[in-house]
Design an enzyme around this catalytic site. Structure first.
Site, short mmCIF file in Angstrom:
data_model
loop_
_atom_site.label_atom_id
_atom_site.label_comp_id
_atom_site.label_asym_id
_atom_site.label_seq_id
_atom_site.Cartn_x
_atom_site.Cartn_y
_atom_site.Cartn_z
N THR A 85 -0.15 16.34 33.29
CA THR A 85 0.94 15.59 32.32
C THR A 85 1.33 14.67 33.40
OG1 THR A 85 1.07 17.47 31.40
CG2 THR A 85 3.03 15.88 31.27
N ASN A 106 1.50 17.48 39.13
CA ASN A 106 3.05 16.92 38.55
C ASN A 106 3.89 17.31 39.31
OD1 ASN A 106 2.30 16.86 35.52
ND2 ASN A 106 1.73 19.02 35.19
N LYS A 167 9.45 17.75 27.81
CA LYS A 167 9.93 17.44 29.41
C LYS A 167 10.53 15.94 29.88
CE LYS A 167 5.65 20.04 29.04
NZ LYS A 167 3.28 19.70 29.55
N ARG A 169 9.12 14.89 33.11
CA ARG A 169 8.34 13.65 32.99
C ARG A 169 7.55 13.08 31.82
NH1 ARG A 169 6.85 18.64 34.35
NH2 ARG A 169 4.81 19.33 33.18
N HIS A 315 -0.99 26.48 26.57
CA HIS A 315 -1.06 27.55 28.01
C HIS A 315 -1.31 28.79 27.62
CE1 HIS A 315 -1.19 24.59 31.12
NE2 HIS A 315 -1.12 23.22 30.50
N HIS A 359 -4.25 14.91 28.18
CA HIS A 359 -5.43 15.00 28.44
C HIS A 359 -5.80 16.39 27.32
CE1 HIS A 359 -2.79 18.95 28.90
NE2 HIS A 359 -1.76 18.06 29.40
N HIS A 492 -5.58 23.15 31.64
CA HIS A 492 -6.78 22.18 32.02
C HIS A 492 -6.73 20.88 34.02
CE1 HIS A 492 -2.06 20.04 31.74
NE2 HIS A 492 -2.47 21.18 31.05
#
Length: 551
Positions: A85, A106, A167, A169, A315, A359, A492
């Site tokens: 990510t 990450n 998120k 990030r 996930h 991704h 991933h």
């Protein structure tokens, strides 16, 4: 003489006024050709085939509007590993790879402090909007500019930049270093949008109003399929052995009563693993457009929106789940209402949007195994024990290795020196050893990465993800479809097509209508937007503008 001085002053004034007028006219002409607002949309963990697989379920105003009115790059790929990510978001907006922007994962092992660091953590800032440490974040670990940064510099800081994602990030890295704000969702018992003192000292009134509106609470309700579940023929059976599900519910099957499940699943955090988290993101993005008056003046603004919940759902439930299909059907509806707001608030034809992903994802290996496709799970405990035995037998100690993470081995340089060994010899010995282990496909030394210029294959992808200062001393590549993960859900990180092949759609002002099967790279997005705006490329960009996309 006096008459001459007056005449000279008159000419200077006339020249200055003419120059100023020309500059003003030039800016007005430029502003007429540029979009008022650039919206970058990243859908976390979106494989390219979600566009085609669920196509019949989409309406006309979301994904299909982008395809029918804009430009579809059908063969778009990440050109490096790891496909995570944080590196994904950074690469999309900087136009370069981890080799240059420095976001190598990450999380990663920091050699200087000998500790694990998070891509956006920053102990020097304060949380804004919560007392929790979840707000102590900034883009300080990213080494380069984004196209949003370059737009701020070009407009003398007059063009706004706002980043939004569930998120942290996903909000912080795209917006860059000069952003007016980045906002992310803090769940747990609070369920609010927060920021950090890197951007502000307090939340704007419109954010406080949104947090008090209890919009997040309204989504703690039943999650059932948008259409009848029997019509979801593009995905596998609802009840199967390949999905995780929620604590407190025996099976990973529809429907899900989120209100009754929230206590065992992180309270408001449960929304992150449902399409309602994406609904909430859209709600907040719309509030930002109105609250910040984005796209309403002569200076181009930038809004970055990352839909994170598709990643959490993937996930948990896996690529082939009905939960993933439902998430994309609902996201399509979100895009449609978002675009309608942009039409109304900014003006149809006055903004530009691109949509891509950070991704892709692999099908659950256990599911692939059931169909006789080579795949499986890595036995990390067994591999670690073998490696430790090798280190003790060869060097008398395991201390020669400091850390193993993100498929990288970090060596203890001081220990190697104390033992009188050459670093390159140790690297080569470890590569030879690792290549004897099951499902290790390839291994490369640090020396190889900095001394050989690769131009194709997995070696090229590894090298473009290798940052000389931050990456490890040995890089490992596993066999296709073999992962280090639980037996349910997808993940991933590889350089294989299921992780690298993601959508790239452009539509709006300055964009042609069309499509291409020519290979494009994720690093081409930022230069393309920069070219559209007539601004400098991000300072370390290595991508190229996609000329055939632009009018």
């Amino acid at each position: 003489m006096l008459k001459y001085i007056y005449y000279t002053l008159f000419l200077c004034a006339f020249s200055f006024n003419s120059s100023a007028q020309k500059q003003s006219e030039s800016h007005q002409n430029t502003s007429k050709t540029q979009p008022k607002l650039v919206v970058g949309i990243v859908v976390d963990q979106m494989r390219y085939d979600y566009l085609t697989r669920f196509y019949s379920k989409y309406g006309e105003g979301g994904f299909k509007r982008m395809m029918n009115e804009g430009f579809n790059c059908k063969n778009n790929h990440f050109n490096y590993v790891p496909t995570y990510t944080a590196p994904g978001h950074a690469s999309i907006y900087t136009g370069t790879t981890p080799k240059y922007h420095g976001i190598i994962g990450n999380n990663w092992y920091e050699k200087e402090t000998k500790s694990r660091v998070y891509c956006a953590d920053d102990a020097s800032v304060k949380s804004i909007g919560t007392a929790d440490k979840a707000g102590k974040m900034s883009p300080s670990r990213m080494l380069t500019t984004t196209f949003a940064d370059e737009n701020k510099l070009f407009t003398q800081q007059k063009g706004k930049t706002i980043g939004i994602s569930v998120k942290d990030r996903g909000a912080i890295l795209p917006a860059g270093h000069t952003a007016d704000a980045a906002y992310w969702f803090h769940g747990k018992e609070e369920g609010v949008w927060i920021s950090s003192s890197f951007y502000m000292n307090e939340l704007p009134k419109w954010v406080e109003k949104f947090n008090k509106s209890k919009t997040a609470k309204s989504y703690l309700k039943e999650w059932d399929t948008f259409y009848k579940i029997d019509s979801y023929v593009e995905s596998g059976a609802d009840l199967n052995a390949f999905e995780g599900g929620f604590k407190g519910k025996e099976t990973a099957t529809f429907p899900y009563d989120l209100k009754s499940l929230q206590d065992k699943n992180g309270h408001y955090n449960i929304l992150k693993t449902t399409p309602y988290g994406n609904n909430l993101t859209t709600d907040f993005a719309i509030a930002a457009i109105e609250g910040e008056a984005l796209g309403t003046d002569a200076f181009t603004d930038v809004l970055t929106v990352s839909y994170s919940c598709t990643d959490y759902i993937g996930h948990n439930f896996g690529v082939n789940s009905k939960e993933v299909e439902d998430a994309y059907i609902r996201l399509d509806k979100d895009l449609e209402r978002f675009f309608k707001v942009l039409d109304k608030e900014v003006g149809a034809g006055e903004y530009v949007v691109f949509l891509t992903a950070d991704h892709g994802a692999i099908d659950v290996p256990a599911y692939l195994e059931s169909h006789k496709i080579p795949s499986g799970y890595l036995n990390n405990d067994e591999r670690k024990q073998k490696f430790n035995d090798f280190l003790v037998k060869t060097y008398g100690s395991t201390e020669i290795v400091e850390n193993i993470s993100n498929d990288q081995i970090f060596l203890n340089k001081a220990k190697i020196k104390a033992l009188g060994l050459k670093l390159e010899d140790v690297e080569n010995a470890i590569v030879a050893e690792q290549m004897t282990y099951p499902h290790v496909s390839k291994a490369y030394t640090r020396t190889t990465m900095i001394s050989t210029d690769f131009t194709e294959g997995i070696e090229d992808l590894v090298q473009k993800g290798f940052n000389q200062k931050r990456s490890g001393d040995v890089m490992l590549v596993n066999d296709p479809a073999y992962i280090s993960y639980g037996k349910t859900g997808s993940t991933h990180g590889s350089g294989l097509n299921y992780d690298t092949h993601v959508p790239l759609l452009f539509f709006g002002k300055g964009i042609k209508h069309g499509e291409t099967l020519e290979k494009t790279r994720i690093i081409d997005i930022a230069p393309t937007i920069s070219a559209l705006l007539g601004i400098s490329f991000p300072n370390a960009a290595i991508g190229k503008p996609l000329e055939y996309v632009l009018e």
